[in-house]
Design an enzyme around this catalytic site. Structure first.
Site, PDB file in Angstrom:
ATOM      1  N   LYS A 153       3.292   0.913   3.079  1.00 42.28           N
ATOM      2  CA  LYS A 153       2.965  -0.146   4.034  1.00 42.28           C
ATOM      3  C   LYS A 153       3.077  -1.470   3.288  1.00 42.28           C
ATOM      4  O   LYS A 153       2.668  -1.543   2.118  1.00 42.28           O
ATOM      5  CB  LYS A 153       1.519  -0.007   4.515  1.00 42.28           C
ATOM      6  CG  LYS A 153       1.294   1.043   5.547  1.00 42.28           C
ATOM      7  CD  LYS A 153      -0.136   0.903   6.086  1.00 42.28           C
ATOM      8  CE  LYS A 153      -0.610   2.216   6.648  1.00 42.28           C
ATOM      9  NZ  LYS A 153      -2.045   2.354   6.706  1.00 42.28           N
TER      10      LYS A 153
ATOM     11  N   ARG B 114     -12.889  14.962   8.428  1.00 45.98           N
ATOM     12  CA  ARG B 114     -13.687  15.264   7.223  1.00 45.98           C
ATOM     13  C   ARG B 114     -15.152  15.484   7.596  1.00 45.98           C
ATOM     14  O   ARG B 114     -15.699  14.756   8.415  1.00 45.98           O
ATOM     15  CB  ARG B 114     -13.594  14.096   6.225  1.00 45.98           C
ATOM     16  CG  ARG B 114     -12.287  14.032   5.490  1.00 45.98           C
ATOM     17  CD  ARG B 114     -12.193  12.796   4.633  1.00 45.98           C
ATOM     18  NE  ARG B 114     -11.240  11.850   5.175  1.00 45.98           N
ATOM     19  CZ  ARG B 114     -11.104  10.597   4.762  1.00 45.98           C
ATOM     20  NH1 ARG B 114     -11.866  10.120   3.803  1.00 45.98           N
ATOM     21  NH2 ARG B 114     -10.206   9.813   5.310  1.00 45.98           N
TER      22      ARG B 114
ATOM     23  N   ASN C 236       0.874  -1.164   0.000  1.00 48.12           N
ATOM     24  CA  ASN C 236       0.000   0.000   0.000  1.00 48.12           C
ATOM     25  C   ASN C 236       0.918   1.223   0.000  1.00 48.12           C
ATOM     26  O   ASN C 236       1.434   1.626   1.034  1.00 48.12           O
ATOM     27  CB  ASN C 236      -0.892  -0.026   1.250  1.00 48.12           C
ATOM     28  CG  ASN C 236      -1.837   1.158   1.303  1.00 48.12           C
ATOM     29  OD1 ASN C 236      -1.818   2.009   0.418  1.00 48.12           O
ATOM     30  ND2 ASN C 236      -2.636   1.215   2.338  1.00 48.12           N
TER      31      ASN C 236
ATOM     32  N   HIS D  49     -13.320   2.422   0.623  1.00 45.64           N
ATOM     33  CA  HIS D  49     -13.269   1.379   1.665  1.00 45.64           C
ATOM     34  C   HIS D  49     -13.898   0.075   1.151  1.00 45.64           C
ATOM     35  O   HIS D  49     -14.345  -0.752   1.943  1.00 45.64           O
ATOM     36  CB  HIS D  49     -14.035   1.781   2.940  1.00 45.64           C
ATOM     37  CG  HIS D  49     -13.427   2.905   3.719  1.00 45.64           C
ATOM     38  ND1 HIS D  49     -14.196   3.829   4.390  1.00 45.64           N
ATOM     39  CD2 HIS D  49     -12.144   3.244   3.958  1.00 45.64           C
ATOM     40  CE1 HIS D  49     -13.405   4.697   5.000  1.00 45.64           C
ATOM     41  NE2 HIS D  49     -12.145   4.362   4.744  1.00 45.64           N
TER      42      HIS D  49
ATOM     43  N   GLU E 264      -7.942  -5.553   5.490  1.00 42.57           N
ATOM     44  CA  GLU E 264      -7.855  -5.215   4.072  1.00 42.57           C
ATOM     45  C   GLU E 264      -6.669  -5.914   3.393  1.00 42.57           C
ATOM     46  O   GLU E 264      -6.763  -6.310   2.243  1.00 42.57           O
ATOM     47  CB  GLU E 264      -7.749  -3.692   3.908  1.00 42.57           C
ATOM     48  CG  GLU E 264      -9.088  -3.014   4.187  1.00 42.57           C
ATOM     49  CD  GLU E 264      -8.980  -1.543   4.478  1.00 42.57           C
ATOM     50  OE1 GLU E 264      -8.548  -1.202   5.599  1.00 42.57           O
ATOM     51  OE2 GLU E 264      -9.306  -0.726   3.607  1.00 42.57           O
TER      52      GLU E 264
ATOM     53  N   ARG F  80      -2.587  -2.163  -3.320  1.00 36.83           N
ATOM     54  CA  ARG F  80      -3.846  -1.496  -2.967  1.00 36.83           C
ATOM     55  C   ARG F  80      -3.968  -0.190  -3.756  1.00 36.83           C
ATOM     56  O   ARG F  80      -3.051   0.628  -3.762  1.00 36.83           O
ATOM     57  CB  ARG F  80      -3.871  -1.178  -1.478  1.00 36.83           C
ATOM     58  CG  ARG F  80      -5.133  -0.441  -1.132  1.00 36.83           C
ATOM     59  CD  ARG F  80      -5.167  -0.005   0.305  1.00 36.83           C
ATOM     60  NE  ARG F  80      -6.462   0.590   0.576  1.00 36.83           N
ATOM     61  CZ  ARG F  80      -6.636   1.729   1.228  1.00 36.83           C
ATOM     62  NH1 ARG F  80      -5.597   2.384   1.692  1.00 36.83           N
ATOM     63  NH2 ARG F  80      -7.831   2.207   1.433  1.00 36.83           N
TER      64      ARG F  80
ATOM     65  N   GLU G 171     -14.812  -1.145  15.740  1.00 38.28           N
ATOM     66  CA  GLU G 171     -14.422  -2.367  16.455  1.00 38.28           C
ATOM     67  C   GLU G 171     -14.265  -2.150  17.955  1.00 38.28           C
ATOM     68  O   GLU G 171     -14.427  -3.076  18.741  1.00 38.28           O
ATOM     69  CB  GLU G 171     -13.082  -2.898  15.898  1.00 38.28           C
ATOM     70  CG  GLU G 171     -13.203  -3.492  14.515  1.00 38.28           C
ATOM     71  CD  GLU G 171     -11.851  -3.703  13.856  1.00 38.28           C
ATOM     72  OE1 GLU G 171     -10.852  -3.955  14.566  1.00 38.28           O
ATOM     73  OE2 GLU G 171     -11.785  -3.601  12.613  1.00 38.28           O
ATOM     74  N   ASN G 172     -13.903  -0.915  18.341  1.00 36.59           N
ATOM     75  CA  ASN G 172     -13.493  -0.688  19.738  1.00 36.59           C
ATOM     76  C   ASN G 172     -14.452   0.130  20.581  1.00 36.59           C
ATOM     77  O   ASN G 172     -14.340   0.123  21.798  1.00 36.59           O
ATOM     78  CB  ASN G 172     -12.138   0.044  19.763  1.00 36.59           C
ATOM     79  CG  ASN G 172     -11.034  -0.820  19.205  1.00 36.59           C
ATOM     80  OD1 ASN G 172     -10.790  -1.907  19.723  1.00 36.59           O
ATOM     81  ND2 ASN G 172     -10.397  -0.371  18.147  1.00 36.59           N
TER      82      ASN G 172
ATOM     83  N   HIS H 156     -18.132   1.125   8.355  1.00 37.60           N
ATOM     84  CA  HIS H 156     -16.673   1.224   8.564  1.00 37.60           C
ATOM     85  C   HIS H 156     -16.397   2.570   9.237  1.00 37.60           C
ATOM     86  O   HIS H 156     -16.563   3.627   8.625  1.00 37.60           O
ATOM     87  CB  HIS H 156     -15.971   1.119   7.204  1.00 37.60           C
ATOM     88  CG  HIS H 156     -14.473   1.251   7.264  1.00 37.60           C
ATOM     89  ND1 HIS H 156     -13.615   0.217   6.949  1.00 37.60           N
ATOM     90  CD2 HIS H 156     -13.684   2.299   7.605  1.00 37.60           C
ATOM     91  CE1 HIS H 156     -12.364   0.635   7.097  1.00 37.60           C
ATOM     92  NE2 HIS H 156     -12.372   1.895   7.488  1.00 37.60           N
TER      93      HIS H 156
HETATM   94  P1  ADP Z   1      -7.785   4.466   9.416  1.00 35.30           P
HETATM   95  O1  ADP Z   1      -9.038   5.012   8.796  1.00 35.30           O
HETATM   96  O2  ADP Z   1      -6.655   5.450   9.438  1.00 35.30           O
HETATM   97  O3  ADP Z   1      -7.416   3.081   8.950  1.00 35.30           O
HETATM   98  P2  ADP Z   1      -8.445   3.167  11.919  1.00 35.30           P
HETATM   99  O4  ADP Z   1      -9.449   2.215  11.388  1.00 35.30           O
HETATM  100  O5  ADP Z   1      -7.169   2.631  12.444  1.00 35.30           O
HETATM  101  O6  ADP Z   1      -8.161   4.359  10.940  1.00 35.30           O
HETATM  102  O7  ADP Z   1      -9.169   4.009  13.098  1.00 35.30           O
HETATM  103  C1  ADP Z   1      -8.477   5.003  13.801  1.00 35.30           C
HETATM  104  C2  ADP Z   1      -9.417   5.650  14.778  1.00 35.30           C
HETATM  105  O8  ADP Z   1     -10.041   4.649  15.590  1.00 35.30           O
HETATM  106  C3  ADP Z   1      -8.698   6.548  15.773  1.00 35.30           C
HETATM  107  O9  ADP Z   1      -8.577   7.847  15.293  1.00 35.30           O
HETATM  108  C4  ADP Z   1      -9.625   6.508  16.969  1.00 35.30           C
HETATM  109  O10 ADP Z   1     -10.582   7.544  16.833  1.00 35.30           O
HETATM  110  C5  ADP Z   1     -10.347   5.198  16.849  1.00 35.30           C
HETATM  111  N1  ADP Z   1      -9.973   4.232  17.894  1.00 35.30           N
HETATM  112  C6  ADP Z   1      -8.934   3.391  17.927  1.00 35.30           C
HETATM  113  N2  ADP Z   1      -8.936   2.657  19.064  1.00 35.30           N
HETATM  114  C7  ADP Z   1     -10.026   3.048  19.764  1.00 35.30           C
HETATM  115  C8  ADP Z   1     -10.601   2.683  21.012  1.00 35.30           C
HETATM  116  N3  ADP Z   1     -10.063   1.753  21.787  1.00 35.30           N
HETATM  117  N4  ADP Z   1     -11.734   3.313  21.403  1.00 35.30           N
HETATM  118  C9  ADP Z   1     -12.309   4.250  20.618  1.00 35.30           C
HETATM  119  N5  ADP Z   1     -11.813   4.638  19.433  1.00 35.30           N
HETATM  120  C10 ADP Z   1     -10.697   4.050  19.000  1.00 35.30           C
END
Ligand code: ADP
Length: 400
Positions: free
Chosen positions: A14, A244, A7, A183, A387, A94, A336-337, A211
């Site tokens: 990456k 954004r 990527n 995405h 991905e 990618r 996810e988190n 996403h």
């Molecule tokens: P990208 O779009 O750059 O691939 P990611 O999917 O890695 O981004 O998501 C990054 C964002 O996820 C961070 O800016 C943060 O807002 C959020 N994030 C990451 N870990 C956590 C967490 N444990 N709790 C809440 N938000 C999280």
């Protein structure tokens, strides 16, 4: 069969090498700050195992060729995960924007490079970096088949009523101005994973994939095909993101030009880099926003509310266009988190039969996690996106 996924961005590369016999990650890496005074390479060996090792280099990395050569020296050779680069069977690149012509995974040749060059005006931030990576990889791996996998591919099935803007038709005719969606590799991956886990054939599966990372987007998939998505001609349209804005009134450009003398570049930069969560509360990381809300920061609470309300509106509208929905699936850093964002984004959908098990929702999801109750009429899942694995699978299928 070993597949290297690349990527390549404007100042970073990456990479991930996967053994596709068992889909394990042999090594990953990130080359950063290409062209700056000091560049950096972080290389991780067997990152998902107990024997994980990390190597860091800091030195000037003048261009992509130097960066890629440094990476290859770590991947191959005496201490590498492969002894010789001839062990790498294929490379998957990618590509953020494939325009209208490039959608299926395609073998890289001069015509593909030319097409990617033509699309640069549609993806000025991404495609030049991809092209730099492709040129270097073709030079360094002359005998290895190289495949481009487009982030716009999954959304090529959108019908015209979903991808056309209500603008003068010649803008589409002459410039291919339309919605493309992004995405796609992630949406396609989690949609297929969800169908597999739930035990439905993908061709009969209807779902909404959400996403939420730094960039945020949502896609409606009907009978295994994307039929609508929130991002547009660029990845700015749709949901509220880290920096954004997502959807705004298109009259905003003219209004700011008239009243604040802003140029189109000024407005573009503001909408892409200074808006979204950051614009509303000064922070773009959801973890910081939650911490600030705990301390009583009202703007942080507003940012959370604006983002999750927009999510809910889009979920509702995709329920309307899909009719029957088998599953709603969350993914990426926030998806996810962050159980609070998921809870708030799903609020009010009880009247459509969506019932969330809040105990399950509050868990961390390193593996696919079902967060709806057994009697929910729509299953709701959290599925980690991958991905690189999706690109490696596409590359392997194509080469085979
Ligand atoms: P990208 O779009 O750059 O691939 P990611 O999917 O890695 O981004 O998501 C990054 C964002 O996820 C961070 O800016 C943060 O807002 C959020 N994030 C990451 N870990 C956590 C967490 N444990 N709790 C809440 N938000 C999280």
């Amino acid at each position: 069969m070993k597949v290297l996924v690349i990527n390549s961005g404007s100042s970073s590369i990456k990479y991930q090498l996967l053994d596709m016999n068992n889909e394990s990650v042999l090594c990953t890496g990130l080359v950063e700050r290409i062209g700056e005074e000091v560049g950096r390479l972080t290389h991780r060996i067997a990152p998902d195992t107990e024997d994980a090792k990390k190597i860091k280099l800091e030195q000037p990395i003048s261009d992509h060729e130097v960066g890629m050569t440094l990476a290859i020296d770590l991947i191959c050779g005496e201490n590498g995960v492969v002894k010789d680069k001839s062990e790498i069977a294929a490379i998957g690149h990618r590509i953020v924007h494939g325009g209208e012509k490039l959608h299926e995974p395609t073998l890289v040749d001069d015509a593909v490079v030319e097409e990617l060059e033509k699309i640069i005006p549609l993806a000025p931030l991404h495609n030049p970096g991809h092209l730099a990576g492709i040129r270097v990889a073709r030079h360094l791996f002359a005998d290895v088949p190289q495949v481009v996998v487009m982030d716009t591919a999954y959304h090529q099935t959108l019908p015209p009523k979903a991808y056309m803007y209500a603008l003068p038709y010649e803008l589409y005719d002459e410039m291919r101005i339309r919605r493309y969606g992004f995405h796609g590799t992630s949406h396609g991956f989690i949609a297929k994973e969800a169908a597999r886990i739930i035990g439905k054939s993908f061709e009969e599966f209807n779902c909404i994939t959400v996403h939420l990372g730094n960039g945020c987007s949502m896609t409606a998939t009907k009978e295994g095909k994307a039929i609508d998505t929130s991002m547009g001609i660029t990845p700015l349209e749709g949901l509220v993101m880290g920096t954004r804005s997502g959807d705004v009134d298109p009259a905003l450009h003219a209004l700011l030009a008239r009243t604040r003398n802003m140029t189109s570049e000024d407005v573009d930069r503001m909408l892409n880099k200074e808006s979204g969560l950051k614009g509303l509360c000064g922070m773009n990381d959801m973890r910081d926003i939650h911490a600030a809300i705990e301390m009583g920061d009202e703007k942080a609470k507003l940012a959370l509310d604006v983002q999750t309300y927009r999510n809910r509106k889009y979920i509702g509208s995709y329920m309307a266009v899909l009719g029957h929905v088998d599953a709603i699936i969350f993914t990426a850093g926030i998806g996810e988190n962050d159980y609070i964002v998921r809870r708030e984004s799903l609020k009010g959908l009880e009247c459509f039969g969506v019932k969330i098990d809040q105990m399950n929702n509050a868990q961390r999801a390193a593996e696919p996690l079902k967060i709806s109750t057994e009697d929910s009429s729509i299953e709701v899942w959290v599925i980690p996106t991958n991905e690189e694995l999706a690109i490696a699978r596409e590359t392997k299928n194509f080469v085979n």
